[in-house]
Design a protein around this motif. Structure first.
Motif, PDB file in Angstrom:
ATOM      1  N   TRP A 107       8.528  -2.430  -2.671  1.00 26.15           N
ATOM      2  CA  TRP A 107       7.970  -3.560  -2.580  1.00 26.15           C
ATOM      3  C   TRP A 107       7.416  -2.553  -1.502  1.00 26.15           C
ATOM      4  O   TRP A 107       7.828  -1.908  -0.739  1.00 26.15           O
ATOM      5  N   GLY A 108       6.236  -2.818  -1.506  1.00 27.51           N
ATOM      6  CA  GLY A 108       5.664  -2.101  -0.199  1.00 27.51           C
ATOM      7  C   GLY A 108       4.082  -2.397   0.384  1.00 27.51           C
ATOM      8  O   GLY A 108       3.191  -3.029  -0.884  1.00 27.51           O
ATOM      9  N   VAL A 109       3.253  -2.207   1.253  1.00 25.78           N
ATOM     10  CA  VAL A 109       1.960  -1.995   1.766  1.00 25.78           C
ATOM     11  C   VAL A 109       0.800  -1.402   2.143  1.00 25.78           C
ATOM     12  O   VAL A 109       2.270  -0.414   3.439  1.00 25.78           O
ATOM     13  N   THR A 110       0.171  -0.522   2.227  1.00 27.04           N
ATOM     14  CA  THR A 110      -0.415  -0.172   3.004  1.00 27.04           C
ATOM     15  C   THR A 110      -1.521  -0.727   3.207  1.00 27.04           C
ATOM     16  O   THR A 110      -2.397  -1.276   2.978  1.00 27.04           O
ATOM     17  N   THR A 111      -2.467  -0.381   4.403  1.00 26.02           N
ATOM     18  CA  THR A 111      -3.520  -0.761   4.747  1.00 26.02           C
ATOM     19  C   THR A 111      -4.120   0.124   6.052  1.00 26.02           C
ATOM     20  O   THR A 111      -3.597   1.137   6.244  1.00 26.02           O
ATOM     21  N   GLY A 112      -5.916   0.199   6.402  1.00 24.96           N
ATOM     22  CA  GLY A 112      -6.529   0.883   6.804  1.00 24.96           C
ATOM     23  C   GLY A 112      -7.952   0.780   6.558  1.00 24.96           C
ATOM     24  O   GLY A 112      -8.148  -0.033   5.636  1.00 24.96           O
ATOM     25  N   PRO A 113      -8.869   2.081   7.455  1.00 21.04           N
ATOM     26  CA  PRO A 113     -10.027   1.810   7.277  1.00 21.04           C
ATOM     27  C   PRO A 113     -10.688   2.809   6.591  1.00 21.04           C
ATOM     28  O   PRO A 113      -9.943   3.239   5.586  1.00 21.04           O
ATOM     29  N   ALA A 114     -11.639   1.464   5.627  1.00 18.87           N
ATOM     30  CA  ALA A 114     -12.345   2.549   4.204  1.00 18.87           C
ATOM     31  C   ALA A 114     -14.148   2.768   5.374  1.00 18.87           C
ATOM     32  O   ALA A 114     -14.516   2.177   5.703  1.00 18.87           O
ATOM     33  N   GLU A 115     -14.329   3.736   4.493  1.00 25.63           N
ATOM     34  CA  GLU A 115     -16.059   3.717   4.448  1.00 25.63           C
ATOM     35  C   GLU A 115     -16.247   3.953   2.887  1.00 25.63           C
ATOM     36  O   GLU A 115     -15.959   4.507   2.194  1.00 25.63           O
ATOM     37  N   PHE A 116     -18.181   3.488   2.980  1.00 23.36           N
ATOM     38  CA  PHE A 116     -18.829   3.568   1.480  1.00 23.36           C
ATOM     39  C   PHE A 116     -19.578   4.523   2.003  1.00 23.36           C
ATOM     40  O   PHE A 116     -20.747   4.451   2.763  1.00 23.36           O
ATOM     41  N   HIS A 117     -19.952   5.628   1.045  1.00 29.78           N
ATOM     42  CA  HIS A 117     -21.121   6.531   1.068  1.00 29.78           C
ATOM     43  C   HIS A 117     -22.154   6.674  -0.461  1.00 29.78           C
ATOM     44  O   HIS A 117     -21.742   6.272  -1.284  1.00 29.78           O
TER      45      HIS A 117
END
Length: 295
Positions: A107-117
Protein backbone atom coordinates in the motif's frame (compact mmCIF):
# COMPACT_ATOMS: atom_id res chain seq x y z
CA UNK A 1 -10.38 23.29 -20.17
CA UNK A 2 -11.29 22.51 -16.57
CA UNK A 3 -8.88 20.52 -14.47
CA UNK A 4 -9.46 16.82 -14.12
CA UNK A 5 -8.93 14.51 -11.16
CA UNK A 6 -5.65 16.03 -10.08
CA UNK A 7 -7.23 19.43 -9.83
CA UNK A 8 -10.83 18.57 -9.01
CA UNK A 9 -12.49 20.26 -6.13
CA UNK A 10 -9.94 17.49 -3.50
CA UNK A 11 0.58 10.24 2.68
CA UNK A 12 1.29 9.08 4.92
CA UNK A 13 3.53 10.09 7.87
CA UNK A 14 7.18 10.25 6.90
CA UNK A 15 8.74 6.94 6.03
CA UNK A 16 11.62 7.89 8.25
CA UNK A 17 9.62 7.05 11.35
CA UNK A 18 9.92 3.61 12.88
CA UNK A 19 6.94 1.28 12.58
CA UNK A 20 6.28 -0.99 15.53
CA UNK A 21 4.78 -4.39 14.73
CA UNK A 22 1.13 -4.76 15.72
CA UNK A 23 0.02 -7.71 17.78
CA UNK A 24 0.22 -10.84 15.64
CA UNK A 25 2.49 -9.29 13.00
CA UNK A 26 5.91 -10.70 12.23
CA UNK A 27 8.97 -8.98 10.82
CA UNK A 28 10.21 -10.69 7.66
CA UNK A 29 13.93 -11.18 8.36
CA UNK A 30 15.89 -7.96 7.95
CA UNK A 31 14.00 -6.88 4.84
CA UNK A 32 12.65 -3.33 4.74
CA UNK A 33 10.14 -1.57 2.50
CA UNK A 34 12.90 0.36 0.69
CA UNK A 35 12.41 -1.48 -2.60
CA UNK A 36 8.64 -1.04 -2.40
CA UNK A 37 9.08 2.66 -1.73
CA UNK A 38 11.30 3.20 -4.76
CA UNK A 39 9.12 1.14 -7.10
CA UNK A 40 6.12 3.18 -5.94
CA UNK A 41 7.86 6.42 -6.90
CA UNK A 42 8.86 4.88 -10.22
CA UNK A 43 5.23 3.89 -10.89
CA UNK A 44 4.14 7.50 -10.36
CA UNK A 45 6.92 8.81 -12.60
CA UNK A 46 5.98 6.39 -15.38
CA UNK A 47 2.38 7.61 -15.14
CA UNK A 48 3.56 11.23 -15.20
CA UNK A 49 5.84 10.67 -18.20
CA UNK A 50 2.98 9.14 -20.15
CA UNK A 51 0.63 11.96 -19.11
CA UNK A 52 3.04 14.61 -20.34
CA UNK A 53 2.99 13.09 -23.83
CA UNK A 54 -0.67 12.07 -24.13
CA UNK A 55 -4.10 13.56 -23.60
CA UNK A 56 -5.76 13.53 -20.21
CA UNK A 57 -8.34 11.07 -21.52
CA UNK A 58 -5.67 8.73 -22.87
CA UNK A 59 -3.45 8.86 -19.79
CA UNK A 60 -6.21 8.58 -17.22
CA UNK A 61 -8.02 5.84 -19.12
CA UNK A 62 -4.80 3.83 -19.13
CA UNK A 63 -3.59 4.36 -15.55
CA UNK A 64 -6.81 5.09 -13.62
CA UNK A 65 -9.12 2.49 -15.13
CA UNK A 66 -10.10 0.95 -11.77
CA UNK A 67 -9.37 3.96 -9.57
CA UNK A 68 -11.99 6.02 -7.78
CA UNK A 69 -12.31 9.61 -9.00
CA UNK A 70 -14.78 12.31 -7.98
CA UNK A 71 -16.78 13.53 -10.98
CA UNK A 72 -20.13 15.26 -11.32
CA UNK A 73 -20.75 15.16 -7.55
CA UNK A 74 -20.15 11.42 -7.17
CA UNK A 75 -17.41 8.81 -7.04
CA UNK A 76 -16.86 6.94 -10.29
CA UNK A 77 -14.34 4.50 -11.71
CA UNK A 78 -11.85 6.07 -14.09
CA UNK A 79 -12.22 3.62 -16.98
CA UNK A 80 -15.99 3.85 -17.50
CA UNK A 81 -15.97 7.60 -16.91
CA UNK A 82 -13.28 8.45 -19.47
CA UNK A 83 -14.77 6.02 -22.01
CA UNK A 84 -17.65 8.49 -22.36
CA UNK A 85 -15.50 11.63 -22.53
CA UNK A 86 -14.36 13.35 -25.71
CA UNK A 87 -10.74 14.27 -26.38
CA UNK A 88 -9.77 17.77 -25.29
CA UNK A 89 -6.61 19.78 -25.79
CA UNK A 90 -4.09 20.18 -23.03
CA UNK A 91 -1.50 18.24 -21.06
CA UNK A 92 -0.98 17.64 -17.36
CA UNK A 93 2.53 17.44 -15.94
CA UNK A 94 3.30 16.46 -12.38
CA UNK A 95 5.92 14.94 -10.11
CA UNK A 96 5.92 13.26 -6.71
CA UNK A 97 7.56 15.22 -3.90
CA UNK A 98 6.39 12.96 -1.07
CA UNK A 99 5.75 9.22 -0.85
CA UNK A 100 5.17 6.55 1.72
CA UNK A 101 4.46 2.84 1.75
CA UNK A 102 2.83 0.78 4.47
CA UNK A 103 4.92 -1.74 6.38
CA UNK A 104 3.24 -4.51 4.38
CA UNK A 105 4.96 -3.09 1.28
CA UNK A 106 1.85 -3.22 -0.88
CA UNK A 107 0.00 0.00 0.00
CA UNK A 108 1.28 3.49 -0.64
CA UNK A 109 0.71 7.11 -1.55
CA UNK A 110 2.33 9.73 -3.73
CA UNK A 111 1.64 13.45 -3.72
CA UNK A 112 3.14 16.57 -5.25
CA UNK A 113 2.62 19.58 -7.51
CA UNK A 114 1.03 19.48 -10.96
CA UNK A 115 0.54 21.91 -13.82
CA UNK A 116 -1.90 22.18 -16.71
CA UNK A 117 -0.67 23.25 -20.14
CA UNK A 118 -3.14 24.44 -22.81
CA UNK A 119 -1.79 22.26 -25.63
CA UNK A 120 1.63 20.65 -25.20
CA UNK A 121 3.78 20.10 -22.12
CA UNK A 122 6.37 22.45 -23.64
CA UNK A 123 4.04 25.44 -23.29
CA UNK A 124 3.90 27.58 -20.14
CA UNK A 125 1.36 26.27 -17.62
CA UNK A 126 -1.96 28.06 -17.14
CA UNK A 127 -3.10 26.20 -14.01
CA UNK A 128 -1.55 24.77 -10.86
CA UNK A 129 -2.44 22.28 -8.19
CA UNK A 130 -1.42 19.32 -6.06
CA UNK A 131 -2.34 15.66 -6.55
CA UNK A 132 -2.81 12.78 -4.12
CA UNK A 133 -2.77 9.20 -5.37
CA UNK A 134 -3.39 6.06 -3.34
CA UNK A 135 -1.80 2.88 -4.64
CA UNK A 136 -2.03 -0.84 -4.00
CA UNK A 137 -0.11 -3.73 -5.52
CA UNK A 138 -2.05 -6.26 -7.56
CA UNK A 139 -1.57 -10.02 -7.27
CA UNK A 140 1.36 -9.82 -9.69
CA UNK A 141 3.11 -7.21 -7.53
CA UNK A 142 2.50 -4.24 -9.85
CA UNK A 143 1.36 -0.92 -8.39
CA UNK A 144 -2.22 0.04 -9.32
CA UNK A 145 -4.09 3.26 -8.45
CA UNK A 146 -6.91 2.99 -5.89
CA UNK A 147 -7.87 6.67 -5.82
CA UNK A 148 -6.70 9.82 -7.57
CA UNK A 149 -7.64 13.38 -6.71
CA UNK A 150 -6.28 16.80 -6.02
CA UNK A 151 -6.73 20.49 -5.41
CA UNK A 152 -6.10 23.57 -7.56
CA UNK A 153 -4.68 26.99 -6.76
CA UNK A 154 -3.84 30.16 -8.66
CA UNK A 155 -0.05 30.36 -8.46
CA UNK A 156 2.69 27.72 -8.53
CA UNK A 157 3.91 26.26 -5.27
CA UNK A 158 7.56 26.67 -4.33
CA UNK A 159 9.76 24.14 -6.08
CA UNK A 160 10.79 21.16 -4.00
CA UNK A 161 12.40 17.81 -4.64
CA UNK A 162 11.49 14.55 -3.01
CA UNK A 163 13.67 13.82 0.01
CA UNK A 164 14.21 10.11 0.42
CA UNK A 165 14.41 8.73 3.93
CA UNK A 166 17.73 7.49 5.26
CA UNK A 167 16.13 4.45 6.87
CA UNK A 168 13.00 2.41 6.19
CA UNK A 169 10.62 0.43 8.39
CA UNK A 170 11.03 -3.32 8.57
CA UNK A 171 8.69 -5.17 6.26
CA UNK A 172 5.88 -6.93 8.10
CA UNK A 173 4.14 -10.16 7.27
CA UNK A 174 0.40 -9.60 6.77
CA UNK A 175 -1.11 -10.82 10.04
CA UNK A 176 -2.92 -7.73 11.38
CA UNK A 177 -6.59 -8.00 12.35
CA UNK A 178 -7.73 -5.61 9.64
CA UNK A 179 -11.43 -6.24 10.30
CA UNK A 180 -11.18 -5.00 13.89
CA UNK A 181 -8.89 -2.14 12.90
CA UNK A 182 -11.23 -1.08 10.10
CA UNK A 183 -14.16 -1.06 12.52
CA UNK A 184 -12.16 1.12 14.91
CA UNK A 185 -11.26 3.48 12.07
CA UNK A 186 -14.92 3.73 11.05
CA UNK A 187 -15.78 4.70 14.62
CA UNK A 188 -13.03 7.33 14.60
CA UNK A 189 -14.35 8.71 11.31
CA UNK A 190 -17.94 8.77 12.58
CA UNK A 191 -16.89 10.67 15.70
CA UNK A 192 -14.86 13.11 13.59
CA UNK A 193 -17.87 13.79 11.35
CA UNK A 194 -20.11 14.36 14.37
CA UNK A 195 -17.73 16.95 15.84
CA UNK A 196 -17.28 18.62 12.44
CA UNK A 197 -20.96 19.54 12.41
CA UNK A 198 -19.98 22.07 15.09
CA UNK A 199 -16.56 23.01 13.68
CA UNK A 200 -13.51 21.48 12.03
CA UNK A 201 -11.50 22.87 14.92
CA UNK A 202 -13.34 20.58 17.33
CA UNK A 203 -13.16 17.66 14.92
CA UNK A 204 -9.37 17.86 14.66
CA UNK A 205 -8.57 18.32 18.34
CA UNK A 206 -8.49 14.64 19.46
CA UNK A 207 -6.97 13.21 16.27
CA UNK A 208 -3.92 15.39 15.65
CA UNK A 209 -0.69 13.34 15.76
CA UNK A 210 1.76 13.75 18.63
CA UNK A 211 4.40 14.85 16.16
CA UNK A 212 2.78 17.13 13.63
CA UNK A 213 5.91 17.71 11.56
CA UNK A 214 4.54 15.63 8.68
CA UNK A 215 0.83 16.44 8.97
CA UNK A 216 -0.58 17.51 5.60
CA UNK A 217 -3.84 19.38 5.03
CA UNK A 218 -4.92 20.11 1.47
CA UNK A 219 -7.63 22.67 0.76
CA UNK A 220 -9.00 23.93 -2.53
CA UNK A 221 -7.43 27.22 -3.66
CA UNK A 222 -4.51 26.93 -1.22
CA UNK A 223 -1.01 25.51 -1.45
CA UNK A 224 -0.84 22.43 0.84
CA UNK A 225 -0.28 23.09 4.53
CA UNK A 226 2.50 20.93 5.98
CA UNK A 227 3.84 20.51 9.52
CA UNK A 228 3.40 23.55 11.79
CA UNK A 229 1.31 25.33 9.13
CA UNK A 230 -1.09 22.38 9.08
CA UNK A 231 -1.27 22.31 12.87
CA UNK A 232 -2.15 26.01 12.93
CA UNK A 233 -4.81 25.58 10.27
CA UNK A 234 -6.39 22.75 12.26
CA UNK A 235 -6.68 24.94 15.36
CA UNK A 236 -8.06 27.91 13.41
CA UNK A 237 -10.65 26.18 11.20
CA UNK A 238 -14.02 27.23 12.62
CA UNK A 239 -16.12 26.08 9.65
CA UNK A 240 -18.88 23.55 10.23
CA UNK A 241 -18.76 20.85 7.54
CA UNK A 242 -20.98 17.82 6.92
CA UNK A 243 -19.16 14.59 6.03
CA UNK A 244 -20.62 11.35 4.71
CA UNK A 245 -18.23 8.37 4.41
CA UNK A 246 -18.08 6.42 1.17
CA UNK A 247 -15.24 3.97 1.76
CA UNK A 248 -12.96 2.92 4.63
CA UNK A 249 -9.93 0.65 4.32
CA UNK A 250 -6.88 -0.39 6.33
CA UNK A 251 -3.49 -1.51 5.04
CA UNK A 252 -2.75 -5.22 5.52
CA UNK A 253 -0.02 -4.32 8.02
CA UNK A 254 -2.64 -2.48 10.08
CA UNK A 255 -0.83 0.76 10.89
CA UNK A 256 -2.28 2.89 8.09
CA UNK A 257 -5.78 3.43 6.74
CA UNK A 258 -7.94 5.88 4.84
CA UNK A 259 -11.49 7.15 4.66
CA UNK A 260 -13.05 8.58 1.53
CA UNK A 261 -16.40 10.32 1.31
CA UNK A 262 -18.66 13.24 0.47
CA UNK A 263 -18.69 16.66 2.07
CA UNK A 264 -21.20 19.50 2.06
CA UNK A 265 -20.34 23.07 2.90
CA UNK A 266 -22.53 26.12 2.23
CA UNK A 267 -24.39 24.73 -0.78
CA UNK A 268 -21.27 23.03 -2.13
CA UNK A 269 -20.97 19.28 -2.70
CA UNK A 270 -17.40 18.06 -2.67
CA UNK A 271 -15.42 15.11 -1.42
CA UNK A 272 -12.71 14.34 1.10
CA UNK A 273 -9.88 11.94 1.70
CA UNK A 274 -8.41 11.34 5.13
CA UNK A 275 -5.34 9.18 5.66
CA UNK A 276 -4.89 7.83 9.17
CA UNK A 277 -1.98 6.33 11.12
CA UNK A 278 -2.10 4.33 14.31
CA UNK A 279 -0.46 5.70 17.45
CA UNK A 280 -0.83 3.05 20.12
CA UNK A 281 -4.49 2.07 20.11
CA UNK A 282 -5.72 5.27 18.47
CA UNK A 283 -6.09 6.43 14.89
CA UNK A 284 -4.49 9.83 14.25
CA UNK A 285 -4.69 12.04 11.18
CA UNK A 286 -1.75 12.01 8.74
CA UNK A 287 -3.23 13.73 5.69
CA UNK A 288 -6.54 15.29 4.78
CA UNK A 289 -7.80 16.54 1.43
CA UNK A 290 -10.96 18.67 1.44
CA UNK A 291 -12.06 19.30 -2.13
CA UNK A 292 -14.29 22.33 -1.64
CA UNK A 293 -13.87 26.05 -1.13
CA UNK A 294 -14.06 26.52 2.63
CA UNK A 295 -13.49 30.28 2.79
Amino acid sequence: MPFHSRFSPVLWLSVTCSVLPLAGSQIVGSETVATDYHTLIQAERIFAAYGGQHSVKDAFSKFLADAYLFREDKFVRGGPFYATQSERPGRLTWRPTYARVAASGNWGVTTGPAEFHPNTAAEPPVGYGNFVTLWQKDTAGAWQVLYDGGISYATPASASEIIHPKTFPAKLQVLADTVALRNALQQTETAFAARAQTSLQQAYAPVLPKSGSELRLLREEAVPYVGPAAQRLATESTQAVAFRPFQTAVAPSGELGYTLGYLDFQQQRGHYLRVWQREGEQWKLALELLAAKLK
